[in-house]
Motif scaffolding. Structure first.
Motif, short mmCIF file in Angstrom:
data_model
loop_
_atom_site.label_atom_id
_atom_site.label_comp_id
_atom_site.label_asym_id
_atom_site.label_seq_id
_atom_site.Cartn_x
_atom_site.Cartn_y
_atom_site.Cartn_z
N VAL A 169 13.52 -6.14 -34.98
CA VAL A 169 14.36 -6.82 -35.97
C VAL A 169 13.49 -7.54 -36.99
CG1 VAL A 169 16.02 -8.70 -36.31
CG2 VAL A 169 16.37 -7.05 -34.46
N CYS A 170 12.47 -8.25 -36.50
CA CYS A 170 11.60 -9.01 -37.40
C CYS A 170 10.79 -8.08 -38.31
CB CYS A 170 10.67 -9.91 -36.59
SG CYS A 170 11.52 -11.27 -35.78
N ASP A 171 10.37 -6.94 -37.77
CA ASP A 171 9.63 -5.98 -38.59
C ASP A 171 10.51 -5.46 -39.73
OD1 ASP A 171 7.43 -6.31 -37.00
OD2 ASP A 171 7.74 -4.49 -35.82
N ARG A 172 11.76 -5.17 -39.42
CA ARG A 172 12.68 -4.67 -40.45
C ARG A 172 13.00 -5.78 -41.46
NH1 ARG A 172 17.71 -1.19 -39.26
NH2 ARG A 172 17.30 -0.82 -41.48
N LEU A 173 13.09 -7.02 -40.97
CA LEU A 173 13.33 -8.14 -41.89
C LEU A 173 12.23 -8.22 -42.93
CD1 LEU A 173 14.57 -11.24 -39.83
CD2 LEU A 173 15.78 -10.02 -41.62
N ALA A 174 10.99 -8.07 -42.48
CA ALA A 174 9.86 -8.16 -43.40
C ALA A 174 9.91 -7.07 -44.46
CB ALA A 174 8.55 -8.08 -42.62
N ARG A 175 10.44 -5.91 -44.10
CA ARG A 175 10.53 -4.81 -45.06
C ARG A 175 11.72 -4.99 -46.00
NH1 ARG A 175 7.69 -0.16 -44.06
NH2 ARG A 175 9.31 1.07 -45.11
N ILE A 176 12.82 -5.53 -45.47
CA ILE A 176 14.05 -5.65 -46.24
C ILE A 176 14.01 -6.83 -47.21
CG2 ILE A 176 16.50 -6.26 -46.01
CD1 ILE A 176 16.55 -4.65 -43.41
N ALA A 177 13.43 -7.95 -46.77
CA ALA A 177 13.52 -9.21 -47.52
C ALA A 177 13.11 -9.11 -48.98
CB ALA A 177 12.71 -10.29 -46.80
N PRO A 178 11.99 -8.47 -49.34
CA PRO A 178 11.57 -8.47 -50.75
C PRO A 178 12.48 -7.66 -51.67
CG PRO A 178 9.73 -7.96 -49.28
CD PRO A 178 10.97 -7.85 -48.48
N THR A 179 13.35 -6.81 -51.12
CA THR A 179 14.22 -5.99 -51.95
C THR A 179 15.43 -6.81 -52.40
OG1 THR A 179 15.67 -5.17 -50.17
CG2 THR A 179 13.55 -4.05 -50.50
N ALA A 180 16.20 -6.23 -53.33
CA ALA A 180 17.42 -6.90 -53.81
C ALA A 180 18.67 -6.31 -53.18
CB ALA A 180 17.50 -6.79 -55.34
N ALA A 181 18.49 -5.42 -52.20
CA ALA A 181 19.62 -4.67 -51.65
C ALA A 181 20.55 -5.57 -50.81
CB ALA A 181 19.10 -3.52 -50.79
N THR A 182 21.82 -5.18 -50.80
CA THR A 182 22.80 -5.83 -49.94
C THR A 182 22.48 -5.48 -48.48
OG1 THR A 182 24.46 -5.64 -51.68
CG2 THR A 182 25.26 -6.04 -49.46
N VAL A 183 22.68 -6.44 -47.58
CA VAL A 183 22.35 -6.25 -46.17
C VAL A 183 23.58 -6.53 -45.32
CG1 VAL A 183 20.87 -6.99 -44.26
CG2 VAL A 183 19.96 -6.93 -46.59
N LEU A 184 23.81 -5.68 -44.33
CA LEU A 184 24.90 -5.87 -43.36
C LEU A 184 24.30 -6.16 -42.00
CD1 LEU A 184 27.92 -5.77 -42.60
CD2 LEU A 184 27.63 -3.31 -42.20
N LEU A 185 24.62 -7.32 -41.43
CA LEU A 185 24.16 -7.71 -40.10
C LEU A 185 25.29 -7.50 -39.10
CD1 LEU A 185 22.36 -11.07 -41.01
CD2 LEU A 185 21.34 -8.79 -40.78
N THR A 186 25.02 -6.78 -38.04
CA THR A 186 26.03 -6.53 -37.02
C THR A 186 25.52 -7.02 -35.67
OG1 THR A 186 25.20 -4.29 -36.56
CG2 THR A 186 26.88 -4.52 -38.27
N GLY A 187 26.45 -7.26 -34.78
CA GLY A 187 26.08 -7.74 -33.44
C GLY A 187 27.18 -8.61 -32.87
#
Length: 454
Positions: A169-187
């Motif tokens: 999860v943390c690895d994906r966060l590091a890749r996602i964070a700098p982008t401007a894309a919308t994010v959907l968190l599920t769980g």
């Protein structure tokens, strides 16, 4: 006036979203101010009288009104009184060619943010507008801070990445964070979706902007559109004053839409349009306002099932699912239980004013054996309750033995902690501590002697 420019030389984007209405009966003054202000601010509208300005204000929530005092019909000061009584909270700069001390005093009493005497220079006007811009920005930031305090969210929680699942999860966060894309968190509920959303915001290029959390399930369906997008005065019954929505307050930052599956159908359609066009239209308004907001949504439901049941729009689901991140439940990452428990003890104990508790091997074994149906939130609540009580109240294990201490020992420990805390709050004054505790000084002396804390 010193401008705050972006690295590529463009004027600060937040200033481009600052809207201004100029009201003056002199066409030359209107043209002069429109040209001077439009170079720095995205929207500058003009009107030659109060009567012409009123419909404009109903269609757009202006951040600033530059208002001449001497106008045909109603004066600027009279209209300013009406605006403040109607709940307009924006900035107002009054201008006039005829002024004395009484006029200036009346202007400030009416609620003016600033006062300029004609003829004024471009620099004087731009400085006045800059002061208003800063006040507006601070007002937005204060709103966000108050909302964060009221939410009492899990701001003390951290993203603990001991397990392989959370490392992913943390690895994906590091890749996602700098982008401007919308994010959907599920769980599942309690897995820490808001914690991850905050971490995503802090790791992004918007970290200096506001983080605005919204629980869609906690807002009445008839109010959710007004809450998100704002409304103008008279937009619906009870809308006695204009109101700015949460998208407005999240400008330049992140809007976290928790429990997105609870959003009503009408609000879903409007949110989809905002995500596609990056513009909002307050209820009752004919004007659209550009927004620079990253949306992070979260849900504990399967949105594919909600789409199949026709409770959630399919097009909105695909628009939100640009980047989807699933947070595993705590039972799937038992390696994180001890790390989370130690984290909560370390962060919550100072907040509660309590000494930290020892996580003994016996306690840790009991924590690891539990399946945590309430996930991280349940563990945090257990640690908080235990710090207040002074022991880990885990109940009897399979052999019937308690995890920490017998009930009579617990009661004495709680009594001791309470008395010592009261003594500390009384600066060691036993008479004052006894009065606060409702016991005699003799009883307090006896207990302190027994505990060896004289």
């Amino acid at each position: 006036m010193k401008e705050q420019d972006s690295p590529d030389g463009a004027v600060d984007a937040s200033r481009q979203q600052f809207s201004i209405l100029v009201v003056d009966d002199e066409p030359g003054m209107l043209s002069f101010l429109q040209r001077a202000l439009a170079q720095r601010h995205g929207r500058v509208d003009t009107a030659g009288s109060v009567e012409a300005a009123v419909p404009l204000l109903r269609r757009c929530l202006y951040d600033l009104i530059v208002l001449d005092i001497s106008l045909p019909g109603r004066s600027g000061i009279d209209w300013l009184h009406e605006l403040r009584n109607d709940g307009y909270a924006g900035e107002v700069v009054l201008i006039t060619a005829y002024a004395d001390l009484d006029t200036a005093i009346n202007a400030l009493r009416a609620g003016a943010s600033d006062f300029l005497l004609k003829p004024f220079s471009v620099a004087q006007m731009l400085n006045a507008v800059e002061r208003c811009f800063e006040r507006s920005r601070l007002r937005r930031e204060n709103f966000v801070l108050r909302r964060e305090i009221e939410e009492k969210s899990t701001a003390v929680d951290g993203v603990v990445c001991q397990s392989g699942a959370m490392q992913g999860v943390c690895d994906r966060l590091a890749r996602i964070a700098p982008t401007a894309a919308t994010v959907l968190l599920t769980g599942e509920s309690g897995t820490g979706k808001e914690v991850v959303a905050r971490a995503l915001h802090k790791m992004s290029r918007r970290a200096a902007g506001p983080f605005v959390p919204v629980n869609c399930a906690a807002i009445a369906s008839e109010l959710i559109e007004s809450e998100l997008f704002g409304h103008v005065r008279g937009a619906f019954t009870g809308a006695h004053a204009a109101r700015e929505g949460l998208f407005y307050y999240a400008q330049g930052g992140t809007l976290f839409l928790d429990e997105i599956s609870e959003l009503p159908a009408a609000a879903q359609a409007k949110l989809l349009r905002v995500l596609e066009e990056r513009r909002i239209r307050p209820l009752g308004s004919e004007q659209e306002i550009p927004v620079d907001v990253r949306v992070v949504a979260a849900t504990n439901r399967d949105l594919k099932d909600e789409v199949a049941a026709q409770r959630f729009r399919q097009d909105l689901y695909y628009r939100l699912q640009v980047l989807e991140l699933r947070l595993p439940p705590l039972r799937e990452r038992p390696e994180d239980v001890e790390a989370l428990a130690r984290h909560f003890v370390a962060t919550l104990a100072p907040m509660l004013g309590m000494p930290p508790l020892e996580l003994t091997p016996r306690v840790l074994a009991r924590l690891a054996a539990y399946d945590w149906p309430g996930n991280v939130r349940e563990l945090r609540n257990l640690v908080e309750r235990s710090l207040i009580l002074g022991w880990f109240d885990l109940g009897p294990d399979e052999s019937g033995n308690d995890a920490v201490a017998a009930p009579d020992e617990r009661l004495e420990a709680v009594e001791k902690r309470h008395i010592l805390a009261t003594l500390a709050a009384s600066a060691g004054n036993k008479s004052e501590a006894a009065r606060r505790l409702g016991i005699s000084r003799k009883t307090l002396d006896r207990k302190c002697t027994a505990w060896g804390c004289d």
